[in-house]
Design a protein around this motif. Structure first.
Motif, PDB file in Angstrom:
ATOM      1  N   VAL A 138     -17.063  43.911  22.826  1.00 44.63           N
ATOM      2  CA  VAL A 138     -17.439  45.225  22.302  1.00 44.63           C
ATOM      3  C   VAL A 138     -18.941  45.430  22.521  1.00 44.63           C
ATOM      4  CG1 VAL A 138     -15.592  45.225  20.584  1.00 44.63           C
ATOM      5  CG2 VAL A 138     -17.828  44.304  19.964  1.00 44.63           C
ATOM      6  N   ASP A 139     -19.406  46.642  22.211  1.00 43.94           N
ATOM      7  CA  ASP A 139     -20.815  46.959  22.456  1.00 43.94           C
ATOM      8  C   ASP A 139     -21.741  46.130  21.582  1.00 43.94           C
ATOM      9  OD1 ASP A 139     -20.090  48.852  24.335  1.00 43.94           O
ATOM     10  OD2 ASP A 139     -20.062  50.491  22.883  1.00 43.94           O
ATOM     11  N   ALA A 140     -21.439  46.056  20.289  1.00 40.56           N
ATOM     12  CA  ALA A 140     -22.313  45.336  19.363  1.00 40.56           C
ATOM     13  C   ALA A 140     -21.514  44.913  18.145  1.00 40.56           C
ATOM     14  CB  ALA A 140     -23.485  46.210  18.939  1.00 40.56           C
ATOM     15  N   LEU A 141     -21.856  43.754  17.610  1.00 42.99           N
ATOM     16  CA  LEU A 141     -21.224  43.231  16.406  1.00 42.99           C
ATOM     17  C   LEU A 141     -22.278  43.013  15.329  1.00 42.99           C
ATOM     18  CD1 LEU A 141     -18.787  40.539  17.886  1.00 42.99           C
ATOM     19  CD2 LEU A 141     -18.111  42.607  16.656  1.00 42.99           C
ATOM     20  N   PRO A 142     -21.890  43.191  14.073  1.00 43.77           N
ATOM     21  CA  PRO A 142     -22.824  42.887  12.991  1.00 43.77           C
ATOM     22  C   PRO A 142     -23.015  41.384  12.861  1.00 43.77           C
ATOM     23  CG  PRO A 142     -20.672  43.416  12.094  1.00 43.77           C
ATOM     24  CD  PRO A 142     -20.588  43.668  13.571  1.00 43.77           C
ATOM     25  N   ILE A 143     -24.209  40.963  12.477  1.00 47.58           N
ATOM     26  CA  ILE A 143     -24.498  39.548  12.249  1.00 47.58           C
ATOM     27  C   ILE A 143     -24.586  39.313  10.747  1.00 47.58           C
ATOM     28  CG2 ILE A 143     -26.089  37.649  12.720  1.00 47.58           C
ATOM     29  CD1 ILE A 143     -27.125  39.273  15.115  1.00 47.58           C
ATOM     30  N   GLU A 144     -23.795  38.387  10.247  1.00 48.01           N
ATOM     31  CA  GLU A 144     -23.810  38.054   8.825  1.00 48.01           C
ATOM     32  C   GLU A 144     -24.695  36.823   8.600  1.00 48.01           C
ATOM     33  OE1 GLU A 144     -22.632  40.106   6.918  1.00 48.01           O
ATOM     34  OE2 GLU A 144     -20.991  41.151   7.904  1.00 48.01           O
ATOM     35  N   PRO A 145     -25.279  36.682   7.425  1.00 46.88           N
ATOM     36  CA  PRO A 145     -26.173  35.553   7.162  1.00 46.88           C
ATOM     37  C   PRO A 145     -25.502  34.191   7.328  1.00 46.88           C
ATOM     38  CG  PRO A 145     -26.324  37.185   5.394  1.00 46.88           C
ATOM     39  CD  PRO A 145     -25.196  37.603   6.279  1.00 46.88           C
ATOM     40  N   TRP A 146     -24.191  34.139   7.082  1.00 48.52           N
ATOM     41  CA  TRP A 146     -23.489  32.850   7.149  1.00 48.52           C
ATOM     42  C   TRP A 146     -22.971  32.523   8.550  1.00 48.52           C
ATOM     43  CZ3 TRP A 146     -21.908  37.022   4.120  1.00 48.52           C
ATOM     44  CH2 TRP A 146     -20.865  37.783   4.645  1.00 48.52           C
ATOM     45  N   ASP A 147     -23.096  33.445   9.494  1.00 48.20           N
ATOM     46  CA  ASP A 147     -22.600  33.198  10.845  1.00 48.20           C
ATOM     47  C   ASP A 147     -23.396  32.069  11.513  1.00 48.20           C
ATOM     48  OD1 ASP A 147     -20.702  35.189  10.684  1.00 48.20           O
ATOM     49  OD2 ASP A 147     -21.895  36.690  11.752  1.00 48.20           O
ATOM     50  N   ILE A 148     -22.679  31.118  12.073  1.00 47.19           N
ATOM     51  CA  ILE A 148     -23.313  30.069  12.879  1.00 47.19           C
ATOM     52  C   ILE A 148     -23.385  30.574  14.317  1.00 47.19           C
ATOM     53  CG2 ILE A 148     -23.158  27.688  13.687  1.00 47.19           C
ATOM     54  CD1 ILE A 148     -23.650  27.880  10.699  1.00 47.19           C
ATOM     55  N   PRO A 149     -24.575  30.711  14.895  1.00 51.70           N
ATOM     56  CA  PRO A 149     -24.679  31.283  16.240  1.00 51.70           C
ATOM     57  C   PRO A 149     -24.115  30.359  17.318  1.00 51.70           C
ATOM     58  CG  PRO A 149     -26.834  30.548  15.474  1.00 51.70           C
ATOM     59  CD  PRO A 149     -25.901  30.401  14.314  1.00 51.70           C
ATOM     60  N   LEU A 150     -23.639  30.973  18.381  1.00 55.95           N
ATOM     61  CA  LEU A 150     -23.089  30.240  19.517  1.00 55.95           C
ATOM     62  C   LEU A 150     -24.168  29.982  20.558  1.00 55.95           C
ATOM     63  CD1 LEU A 150     -19.806  32.315  19.970  1.00 55.95           C
ATOM     64  CD2 LEU A 150     -20.018  30.076  18.877  1.00 55.95           C
ATOM     65  N   ASP A 151     -23.979  28.922  21.332  1.00 47.69           N
ATOM     66  CA  ASP A 151     -24.865  28.628  22.454  1.00 47.69           C
ATOM     67  C   ASP A 151     -24.433  29.355  23.719  1.00 47.69           C
ATOM     68  OD1 ASP A 151     -26.657  26.441  21.287  1.00 47.69           O
ATOM     69  OD2 ASP A 151     -24.651  25.680  20.844  1.00 47.69           O
ATOM     70  N   VAL A 152     -23.125  29.543  23.875  1.00 49.54           N
ATOM     71  CA  VAL A 152     -22.555  30.154  25.076  1.00 49.54           C
ATOM     72  C   VAL A 152     -21.283  30.895  24.666  1.00 49.54           C
ATOM     73  CG1 VAL A 152     -21.695  29.749  27.433  1.00 49.54           C
ATOM     74  CG2 VAL A 152     -23.313  28.142  26.427  1.00 49.54           C
ATOM     75  N   ILE A 153     -20.988  32.004  25.338  1.00 47.68           N
ATOM     76  CA  ILE A 153     -19.660  32.626  25.261  1.00 47.68           C
ATOM     77  C   ILE A 153     -19.120  32.700  26.679  1.00 47.68           C
ATOM     78  CG2 ILE A 153     -18.371  34.751  24.815  1.00 47.68           C
ATOM     79  CD1 ILE A 153     -20.158  35.242  22.414  1.00 47.68           C
ATOM     80  N   ALA A 154     -17.881  32.270  26.854  1.00 51.23           N
ATOM     81  CA  ALA A 154     -17.219  32.338  28.160  1.00 51.23           C
ATOM     82  C   ALA A 154     -15.929  33.137  28.021  1.00 51.23           C
ATOM     83  CB  ALA A 154     -16.924  30.937  28.686  1.00 51.23           C
ATOM     84  N   SER A 155     -15.712  34.045  28.954  1.00 48.36           N
ATOM     85  CA  SER A 155     -14.436  34.760  29.038  1.00 48.36           C
ATOM     86  C   SER A 155     -13.857  34.502  30.422  1.00 48.36           C
ATOM     87  CB  SER A 155     -14.641  36.261  28.802  1.00 48.36           C
ATOM     88  OG  SER A 155     -15.233  36.871  29.939  1.00 48.36           O
ATOM     89  N   ASP A 156     -12.774  35.188  30.737  1.00 49.25           N
ATOM     90  CA  ASP A 156     -12.170  35.032  32.058  1.00 49.25           C
ATOM     91  C   ASP A 156     -13.001  35.704  33.143  1.00 49.25           C
ATOM     92  OD1 ASP A 156     -11.118  37.040  30.241  1.00 49.25           O
ATOM     93  OD2 ASP A 156      -9.922  37.806  31.906  1.00 49.25           O
ATOM     94  N   THR A 157     -14.005  36.513  32.766  1.00 44.68           N
ATOM     95  CA  THR A 157     -14.788  37.208  33.791  1.00 44.68           C
ATOM     96  C   THR A 157     -16.273  36.883  33.783  1.00 44.68           C
ATOM     97  OG1 THR A 157     -15.183  39.146  32.372  1.00 44.68           O
ATOM     98  CG2 THR A 157     -13.194  39.174  33.756  1.00 44.68           C
ATOM     99  N   ARG A 158     -16.791  36.290  32.691  1.00 41.57           N
ATOM    100  CA  ARG A 158     -18.245  36.082  32.662  1.00 41.57           C
ATOM    101  C   ARG A 158     -18.635  35.000  31.659  1.00 41.57           C
ATOM    102  NH1 ARG A 158     -20.935  41.356  29.864  1.00 41.57           N
ATOM    103  NH2 ARG A 158     -22.734  40.303  30.743  1.00 41.57           N
ATOM    104  N   VAL A 159     -19.898  34.586  31.785  1.00 36.45           N
ATOM    105  CA  VAL A 159     -20.525  33.670  30.826  1.00 36.45           C
ATOM    106  C   VAL A 159     -21.740  34.384  30.251  1.00 36.45           C
ATOM    107  CG1 VAL A 159     -21.784  31.500  30.545  1.00 36.45           C
ATOM    108  CG2 VAL A 159     -19.710  31.575  31.956  1.00 36.45           C
ATOM    109  N   ILE A 160     -21.863  34.362  28.929  1.00 37.54           N
ATOM    110  CA  ILE A 160     -22.978  35.021  28.247  1.00 37.54           C
ATOM    111  C   ILE A 160     -23.745  33.981  27.453  1.00 37.54           C
ATOM    112  CG2 ILE A 160     -23.636  36.760  26.531  1.00 37.54           C
ATOM    113  CD1 ILE A 160     -21.026  38.211  27.155  1.00 37.54           C
ATOM    114  N   ARG A 161     -25.065  34.035  27.569  1.00 40.02           N
ATOM    115  CA  ARG A 161     -25.932  33.185  26.736  1.00 40.02           C
ATOM    116  C   ARG A 161     -26.831  34.109  25.917  1.00 40.02           C
ATOM    117  NH1 ARG A 161     -25.928  27.804  28.175  1.00 40.02           N
ATOM    118  NH2 ARG A 161     -24.769  27.328  30.093  1.00 40.02           N
TER     119      ARG A 161
END
Length: 210
Positions: A182-205
């Motif tokens: 999606v375009d943007a997601l809310p960040i909650e204080p308890w969320d543990i951030p990710l180092d990488v996101i991988a999908s079937d089409t791309r890698v996001i850091r």
């Protein structure tokens, strides 16, 4: 539904989570298989995967993208594989239990296959999360800043809360179908951030700040 529904009100999050789960369930078996193959090819190229000796992944349900085609490749490389298991007598927390060809499996209360409780209770068959090199975790949604939306139960956030402090910690790789972005997601204080996101089409850091 417009992706701008990713605003931070509770109702909007419930609606967005429902919509994103619907998106992945509409994929055909062939589309699911193709996505899993493409995802695993991307994962094999990540340095965080290639150098890991202890990896946790998950067995997919309800249209989650499937990371299990990676397993034969990991076993060939002598990587120890672990699965998240619902920790008994503890609210919404996980153990990480060895997943071998001989591991006895049962269905948990969510209908997900996991190592049986007797096997998981033996300390020799599990690792504390901080001792893992890499965790591959399922996502309900993600955005281009590598923010994530989970199932809403907080299992990973509670189990990985130690990562807010200094000390050993695994690399966190979130995985999902491309249609769950999606375009943007809310960040909650308890969320543990990710180092990488991988999908079937791309890698996001995530973009480094500061």
């Amino acid at each position: 539904m417009n992706d701008t529904a990713a605003r931070s009100t509770f109702g909007d999050k419930i609606a967005l989570r429902r919509e994103l789960r619907r998106r992945r369930r509409t994929l055909s078996p062939d589309q699911q298989k193709q996505a899993a193959t493409a995802l695993c090819q991307r994962l094999k190229g990540l340095p965080e995967i290639r150098r890991a000796k202890r990896i946790s992944l998950y067995l997919p349900v309800n249209g989650e993208i499937d990371p299990t085609p990676l397993i034969p490749w990991l076993r060939q490389r002598k990587v120890s594989i672990y699965l998240p298991v619902l920790r008994p007598f503890s609210t919404n927390r996980l153990w990480f239990v060895a997943y071998r060809e001989s591991t006895p499996m049962v269905k948990n209360r969510f209908g997900i296959a996991e190592p049986c409780s007797r096997f998981a209770a033996d300390r020799r068959n599990r690792l504390p999360a901080w001792a893992l090199d890499t965790l591959i975790v399922p996502l309900v949604g993600f955005d281009k800043q590598a923010n994530r939306m989970g199932m809403g139960g907080g299992f990973y956030d509670r189990s990985l809360a130690f990562m807010r402090r200094q000390g050993p910690a695994p690399t966190l790789i979130g995985v999902a179908h491309a249609c769950q972005q999606v375009d943007a997601l809310p960040i909650e204080p308890w969320d543990i951030p990710l180092d990488v996101i991988a999908s079937d089409t791309r890698v996001i850091r995530p973009t480094k700040t500061g």
